[in-house]
Design a protein around this motif. Structure first.
Motif, PDB file in Angstrom:
ATOM      1  N   TYR A 111      50.053  37.230  47.105  1.00  0.00           N
ATOM      2  CA  TYR A 111      49.239  38.294  46.479  1.00  0.00           C
ATOM      3  C   TYR A 111      50.025  39.005  45.378  1.00  0.00           C
ATOM      4  N   ASP A 158      46.411  46.150  41.889  1.00  0.00           N
ATOM      5  CA  ASP A 158      45.311  46.880  42.560  1.00  0.00           C
ATOM      6  C   ASP A 158      44.942  48.184  41.850  1.00  0.00           C
ATOM      7  N   LYS A 207      42.960  37.482  41.437  1.00  0.00           N
ATOM      8  CA  LYS A 207      42.687  37.848  42.830  1.00  0.00           C
ATOM      9  C   LYS A 207      41.247  37.466  43.198  1.00  0.00           C
ATOM     10  N   LEU A 250      49.848  37.676  41.840  1.00  0.00           N
ATOM     11  CA  LEU A 250      48.547  37.606  41.154  1.00  0.00           C
ATOM     12  C   LEU A 250      48.297  38.873  40.349  1.00  0.00           C
ATOM     13  N   ILE A 278      41.473  40.316  51.406  1.00  0.00           N
ATOM     14  CA  ILE A 278      41.544  40.589  49.957  1.00  0.00           C
ATOM     15  C   ILE A 278      40.492  41.642  49.577  1.00  0.00           C
TER      16      ILE A 278
END
Length: 1520
Positions: free
Chosen positions: A243, A250, A303, A246, A322
């Motif tokens: 994660y 967030d 993502k 990527l 996710i």
């Protein structure tokens, strides 16, 4: 750490010289055994000390260190020391030969290790090896080739060609990307290969691959996402490790989400803003620029790409984790992800859907399973749905809209579950599971299905599909879902915020253009918009309807394109709009219900009738409002019942409509309503079903009945009386309408099952009696008819007698329990006067039972004939249609005729039944007067204001009881009480009750007018009926004595008196200035216009007063002005039908008696026709003065009495009362004796005189009244024609009349005096002021005789001294200044005095009445003898006087010894008035009765002395 520190300190002590190295080495050799790694720690310590000592200048320390290391060489291996110690130290220790050589050698080794290529990672460096590797991986894998075999080959290639293992792994991944179908080969290969690598290697290689595509315009290939997803699914890498490689981060995703919300809100603001046309173009250009900017490709979101791939391979766990990292619905707002998730749900629900969800006859296209054992388990039961699928759907949210097929599948599964849920009778555990499932289904509906429907583009099929599931929910759940949808869902997501704004914008566009002409196209647009966003659309439409009620019709018509779900949502939106707490339910003036509520109610009725919308919610809402004590919302129920069942409740019905309403159902539908009510069968059935299914029929009735009386107290508060009345009327009308609907639509079983017995209704549910009987009445009718049918079937006999007998038997069976039940409704003493049977019969019958409306049936049949003729004549109508229409008309005609025949038979049976019952109706345990009181109080008055038909029923019932010759029922008394006392009743009515009361009076007057119109009719219908007996006996009717009956002429006098009473009451109400009084009396007067006023002077009096109201209220109270103007116009149009008083009843009785009668007449000159002519004229004028000068009047009356008392000497009689009139009496007697004795004798001989005298003998006051009235009329006429010259003629005429009058008066003396007193008591204070005027007017009318009285008012001088000219002046004055209140003249003052003791009057009168009744017969003979003597004396007295002073008045004075007040009366009225005034005063003192003009039979104690006391009393009473 502590061990290494301890070793360091030990070694340090050796270096410093504090400890010998051999000691230290011994210690270290002991310690080294404790741990395996101790030698390594010791080597580290030596390394540190080596660095430290090499820097020191003190050589000793360095030596100590060297010695220590040498001593410990056996503890640490040479190799370790070579790794960690400095080459120079190693040289000094002898471990290496030369440090320089050692350094060179290590450099060479490092170069070989790190810089010499031993593995090739570039394809060009070892192209053969890599070519073979690719060939190995790319070969056909369909045979027996396994991953293990290939792995061995790969290892060989790596070893042979020195291939870089990491690059080999990278190539394996790339080949896997290109060959995604070989998951089963590559996954095990990679898994096996990973054993040769470090765990993070695979994750790093994938990370580097993703990083390669993170360039500004880079696009990550889906194959890479898929490979990563498969590896994640097989746990070959960790999501957390991958994660971080990527993009975007967030935080950037969160910022983007917030920006979307802000943009959505800006769009909403723009749409709701009013933009001027000049600004619009600029705005559009800016928007275009922004859109162009947006079309630039957004940066690749790796993502989301990985998430999509995870969903496609069925890795729900990783996908879920996710999505949890992102804002709600952010991921699924991207269409590819939403579609991927939908596909996953498709696969998961497939087995269950195939088993329970596929509709009958539908094939459907099966979905193939994912070839993946790690994918979510497929749902086989509803429980599996809850575990996996519902969770997936919650992540989808509104974006299920991307897949309508999945939407339909989920809804069908919900439908199947609801079927199972509703039929479930399983164990407790299963029940709990299904309850849990049901709540989950509701959540899914709220969070997924409804928001998704919002985002679908007008998909009507989905709406209908959803309704299939929704209709299985109770309406409470549905409405809760709609509420969430409307008020919360639209704010949960930027996309929904935009959709809401766009929907409102579009709705505005459509509504601006909606008219009656373009209903169809606009309706289609509304339909399209409503499929997806009904809540928002309807909310806006309803807000427009509340503002503009002219939109109602086009909107209702345009809603025909809605789906079933939309109709249900509309019902919810209506209820929400009604319940809006921010809206006021009344207008700012606080007198009327708000127009928004009226508009909504009207819309409700129309839309619920036209479309199949469920009513339960709306009905429950109304019931809840009633429970909360709020009746405003009954307006909705009223509209709904009116529109759906065709049952109208209006006070504006014509008499023809009312007549039609008394027939059968078909006649009601055809002729009873304003609009032709057609096609209500289905809608009324829907309403009935809704009421029965939710058990709301009886509760609504009871709540309305209770609320009706609660309106005043619970809602009245400080509200305007007009509004309270309106709410009361609305509540009552809705109850009547709703009850009517139930009666005509519920089956007998349904009705009887739901409505409890009458005593339970009244005593337990506290339902008012009128409402309780109203609800029970259809039940009795149903019950009786069903019993009757049973008896007919049991015994087949066609004879009419047999049928009647069976009908009566069935009535007895049904009504016997009711008779017992009603006893508990009232106090026991009530049943002394009327029997429970009579009470129950009255309340249980309807107009349908009493009469057949033949005229209405004929009217409707004729209409149909005309219609059929028109159809025949219509050349344009196609033959088929003609035939159909004619058939319809013929069928309707046959139905009507059949219905008429059926009703006729029914009415005949009912009348037979009543004939048998009537003897037990009225029990003669007390007086007839008391019986009438109870009858009016408990039966007539409550029911006549219940509904318009009930008003007509009450009037007909009274007539029926009379026609049946019911024992102990006095028709005269009944009518008298009804017409005499209308002020209080009118004042206490609401607007609609006043209208119904007016109808009742109208029907009563119609009957009376018919009897009054023709002697033959009167003789036939009343002549020898017990209701017209003038002697009141406690026991039944003996019927033999014709003399006891009221003759026709006397009846006409009585009718005139009733008309006068109505005028007086009307004027009084108009005078008060009170809104309610004026409004109600105008309504009543409008209703009774066909039969009142009939007398010209009364009509003129009313007309002038109403004209005054018009002037006064024009600016103040427009509604009163409108009413008054309406009545005034109608009244003028009735003028040609009015007749002069002398045509209405004969006015030939002697003038003197007439005057005396005026005094008797009581309050306001209430009854005697003689004074009526004057009084009517006065009625208008006095009204204005009365209201302004009430105090002056009352004071004036007292003053007059005192003045009169002082003016004449008091003579004490045997009774002890002062007779102040003695002087005047003597004067009068002297004057009249000489001139009139002859006339009198003549009159005595004439036959006309005998019946009159007889009647007067029975009723001391009746005759004088009539005579006076007639006299007054005639005198007025003559006065008008010949102001001076005819005066003498007038005198002569009056003198001729007097003998007749005197005869009658001699009989009446005592009675007259009492009644006079009673009338005076009754007189209103307002009239006292005008005493003098009235006297003058009467003097003028009667000629010279009256002037003396007027003179005596001013001074005690005898009348004879008054000059002729003075009289003439007075007469003129009277002509110009007539006033209604003046008619009361003499009576007024006495009334005023007695007014303080109202409480005593009734009780005393009752006692007197009973005594009279008991003793009347015994004393009648004595009285007759005495009367003879009185007559003779009067004749003598009369002949001695010049004027018309009645002899009986002197006689009365002697007998009754008039009180001080009487002198005033003698002065104020006329010579003939004085005796009566004495009587009145006397009666006042004796009976102390209040001045009520009630129709109670005469009760003063003195009555006992009058001849034929009871009859006299009765007649007097009637005329007063």
């Amino acid at each position: 750490c502590t061990k290494s520190q301890a070793l360091y300190e030990l070694a340090n002590h050796v270096v410093k010289g504090n400890l010998k190295h051999d000691q230290a080495s011994n210690v270290l050799s002991d310690v080294i055994e404790f741990r395996d790694d101790m030698s390594s720690i010791l080597a580290d310590v030596f390394c540190v000390l080596d660095i430290e000592t090499s820097c020191l200048e003190e050589k000793s320390k360095r030596d100590h260190f060297t010695q220590l290391v040498l001593a410990c060489l056996y503890l640490v291996s040479d190799t370790v020391l070579k790794e960690r110690l400095d080459p120079e130290t190693l040289e000094s220790l002898g471990l290496i030969k030369q440090s320089q050589q050692f350094n060179q050698k290590s450099v060479k080794i490092k170069t070989k290790l790190f810089y010499k290529q031993q593995k090739f990672n570039l394809l060009r460096e070892e192209n053969e090896g890599y070519a073979k590797l690719i060939a190995e991986l790319g070969q056909d894998l369909s045979g027996n080739i396994t991953s293990d075999l290939i792995l061995e080959n790969i290892k060989s290639l790596i070893g042979c060609f020195n291939l870089d293992p990491n690059r080999v792994l990278d190539i394996i991944l790339e080949v896997y990307e290109c060959r995604p179908e070989y998951d089963e080969f590559f996954v095990p290969l990679i898994e096996s290969y990973m054993y040769m690598c470090e765990p993070q290697t695979l994750c790093h290689i994938l990370g580097f691959k993703f990083k390669f595509y993170q360039e500004p315009n880079g696009e990550t290939p889906s194959s890479l996402y898929r490979v990563a997803a498969v590896l994640l699914q097989h746990n070959l890498i960790d999501l957390e490790d991958l994660y971080v490689h990527l993009l975007p981060v967030d935080n950037a995703i969160l910022e983007e989400h917030k920006r979307e919300i802000v943009e959505a809100k800006q769009i909403v603001r723009k749409l709701t803003m009013v933009v001027l046309s000049s600004e619009k173009t600029e705005e559009k250009e800016k928007e275009k620029d922004k859109e162009e900017e947006k079309t630039e490709k957004p940066p690749d979101n790796q993502k989301l790409g990985l998430l999509e791939a995870l969903l496609k391979v069925g890795d729900w766990q990783h996908a879920q984790s996710i999505m949890d990292q992102m804002p709600p619905f952010y991921a699924t707002s991207h269409k590819p992800i939403a579609i991927a998730l939908c596909q996953l749900v498709h696969v998961t629900i497939e087995p269950l859907y195939r088993r329970v969800g596929v509709p009958k006859g539908a094939k459907g296209s099966p979905i193939s399973n994912l070839q993946n054992k790690r994918a979510p388990k497929q749902a086989e039961s509803f429980e599996d749905l809850r575990k996996e699928v519902f969770n997936m759907l919650c992540y989808l949210g509104p974006h299920l809209s991307h897949d309508p097929i999945l939407f339909a599948k989920v809804v069908r599964l919900g439908k199947a579950f609801m079927k199972e849920f509703q039929s479930d009778g399983n164990k407790q555990e299963d029940k709990e599971k299904t309850e849990l499932l049901f709540s989950c289904l509701l959540n899914i509906t709220d969070q997924v299905l409804l928001p998704s429907l919002t985002l679908m583009d007008c998909n009507a099929c989905m709406s209908e599909e959803l309704w299939g599931m929704f209709k299985t929910f109770p309406y409470q759940y549905r409405y809760r879902l709609y509420g969430q949808w409307k008020n919360e869902t639209y704010n949960s997501h930027p996309l929904l915020v935009k959709v809401k704004a766009q929907t409102i914008d579009r709705a505005k566009y459509i509504m601006k253009r909606l008219t009656k002409e373009n209903v169809k196209p606009s309706g289609r647009q509304i339909g399209k918009l409503s499929h997806s966003n009904p809540t928002i659309l309807f909310d806006y439409i309803l807000s427009q309807i509340q503002k503009y009620d002219n939109l109602i019709t086009p909107v209702v018509d345009s809603l025909k394109y809605l789906t079933s779900l939309n109709y249900d949502v509309l019902a919810y939106c209506i209820i929400e709009a009604l319940a809006n707490p921010e809206k006021e339910r009344m207008k700012h003036d606080d007198t009327t219900i708000s127009s928004w509520l009226q508009s909504l109610a009207s819309f409700c009725g129309a839309v619920f009738r036209k479309y199949p919308i469920e009513l339960a919610g709306l009905l429950q809402y109304v019931a809840n409002q009633l429970k909360a004590g709020k009746s405003f919302d009954l307006l909705i129920l009223k509209e709904v019942v009116q529109k759906m069942a065709g049952i109208e409740i209006t006070e504006e019905m014509t008499m023809e409509q009312l007549e039609a309403m008394t027939g059968g159902e078909q006649l009601k539908a055809e002729g009873g309503y304003f609009g032709q009510i057609r096609n209500t069968k289905k809608s009324s059935q829907r309403l009935k079903d809704a009421l029965l299914d939710h058990d709301l029929a009886l509760p609504l009735c009871l709540l309305m009945a209770q609320q009706r009386n609660g309106v005043i107290f619970q809602e009245g508060g400080e509200k305007h009386l007009k509004l309270v009345g309106k709410l009361y009327d609305q509540c009552h009308d809705t109850l009547v309408q709703f009850g009517g609907f139930l009666a005509s639509n519920l089956s007998t079983e349904d009705y009887i099952k739901r409505v409890p017995s009458i005593d339970v209704l009244c005593n337990e549910f506290h339902t008012p009696h009128d409402a309780a009987f109203f609800l029970s009445r259809p039940m009795y009718a149903h019950h009786i008819s069903s019993k009757y049918d049973e008896l007919k079937k049991a015994e087949k006999g066609n004879k009419q007698q047999h049928k009647v007998h069976k009908y009566i038997t069935s009535c007895e069976l049904v009504m016997a329990p009711v008779h017992d039940a009603v006893i508990s409704l009232h106090l026991p003493k009530v049943w002394d006067d009327i029997s429970p049977q009579f009470y129950a019969t009255f309340w249980s019958l309807t107009m349908y039972d009493l009469a057949v409306p033949h005229n209405s049936y004929d009217r409707e049949v004729n209409k149909l004939k005309v219609q059929m003729k028109a159809i025949d004549d219509n050349q344009e109508m196609p033959p088929n249609k003609k035939k159909k229409e004619k058939e319809r008309c013929t069928a309707l005609q046959d139905k009507l005729l059949e219905e008429e025949k059926k009703q006729l038979e029914h009415v005949q049976r009912v009348l037979q039944r009543l004939k048998l019952e009537k003897d037990n109706w009225l029990l003669a345990k007390s007086t007839k007067n008391e019986t009438i009181t109870k009858f009016l109080q408990l039966c007539i008055f409550p029911r006549c204001i219940f509904s318009a038909i009930d008003a007509v029923y009450c009037a007909h019932f009274v007539e029926l009881v009379h026609q049946q010759k019911t024992p102990n029922f006095s028709t005269l008394l009944c009518y008298d009480r009804v017409f005499s006392d209308i002020i209080y009743t009118v004042a206490s009515c609401t607007e609609n009750e006043a209208s119904r009361y007016g109808r009742f009076l109208c029907c009563m007057l119609e009957t009376v007018t018919r009897w009054h119109s023709d002697r033959n009719i009167y003789e036939k219908e009343c002549g020898n009926y017990p209701g017209f007996l003038t002697i009141l006996r406690a026991t039944g009717f003996d019927g033999g004595n014709k003399a006891d009956q009221l003759d026709y002429e006397n009846f006409r006098h009585v009718v005139h008196k009733w008309h006068y009473k109505l005028t007086k009451a009307s004027v009084h109400c108009l005078e008060t200035g009170e809104y309610t009084h004026i409004r109600n009396i105008l309504i009543v007067l409008t209703k009774i216009l066909p039969w009142y006023p009939k007398v010209l002077n009364l009509g003129q009096a009313l007309e002038r007063r109403v004209h005054k109201i018009c002037q006064e209220e024009k600016e103040k109270r427009p509604d009163l002005y409108a009413l008054a103007m309406g009545y005034s116009g109608q009244l003028k149009s009735r003028k040609p039908y009015m007749v002069p008083e002398n045509e209405f009843h004969h006015k030939d009785p002697p003038a003197r008696n007439a005057v005396a009668a005026t005094v008797q007449n009581g309050p306001g000159g209430a009854g005697l026709p003689a004074s009526l002519t004057i009084n009517a004229a006065k009625l208008e004028e006095s009204t204005a003065e009365e209201t302004d000068k009430l105090k002056e009047k009352t004071q004036g009356a007292v003053k007059v009495i005192i003045k009169a008392a002082n003016a004449t000497p008091k003579v004490t009689t045997s009774n002890g009362n002062s007779a102040s009139n003695s002087k005047i009496i003597k004067e009068k007697d002297d004057k009249e004796k000489s001139g009139k004795e002859k006339d009198k004798e003549k009159k005595e001989k004439t036959p006309a005189a005998i019946p009159e005298a007889k009647a007067l003998g029975k009723d001391g006051k009746d005759k004088p009244k009539e005579e006076r009235a007639n006299k007054d009329d005639k005198t007025r006429e003559t006065k008008e024609k010949t102001p001076k010259s005819d005066k003498e003629k007038e005198k002569a005429k009056k003198e001729e009349k007097t003998p007749k009058d005197e005869k009658s008066k001699t009989v009446v003396t005592n009675a007259e005096s009492k009644f006079a007193a009673e009338k005076e008591r009754e007189k209103e204070p307002s009239r006292e002021r005008d005493v003098a005027k009235d006297m003058k007017s009467k003097e003028n009318i009667k000629g010279g005789e009256k002037l003396s009285v007027a003179g005596s008012l001013k001074s005690p001088v005898p009348r004879s001294e008054t000059s002729e000219s003075e009289r003439e002046q007075k007469r003129r004055k009277v002509d110009t200044h007539s006033s209604p209140s003046h008619s009361s003249t003499v009576k007024v003052s006495i009334h005023y005095i007695n007014h303080t003791t109202p409480a005593l009057s009734k009780s005393k009168e009752r006692e007197v009445d009973k005594k009279d009744l008991d003793k009347s017969r015994e004393r009648s003979r004595e009285r007759e003898k005495k009367d003879e003597k009185d007559r003779k004396e009067r004749k003598r007295d009369h002949s001695n006087s010049d004027r018309e002073v009645p002899q009986d008045s002197t006689k009365r004075r002697k007998e009754e010894n008039g009180t001080t007040g009487s002198s005033k009366h003698s002065k104020s009225e006329s010579p003939s008035d004085s005796p009566r005034s004495n009587e009145k005063e006397k009666e006042k003192n004796k009976s102390k009765s209040s001045g009520k003009e009630k129709g109670d039979s005469i009760k003063p104690e003195k009555m006992e002395k009058s001849s034929s006391g009871s009859k006299k009393e009765y007649l007097w009473h009637l005329r007063n």
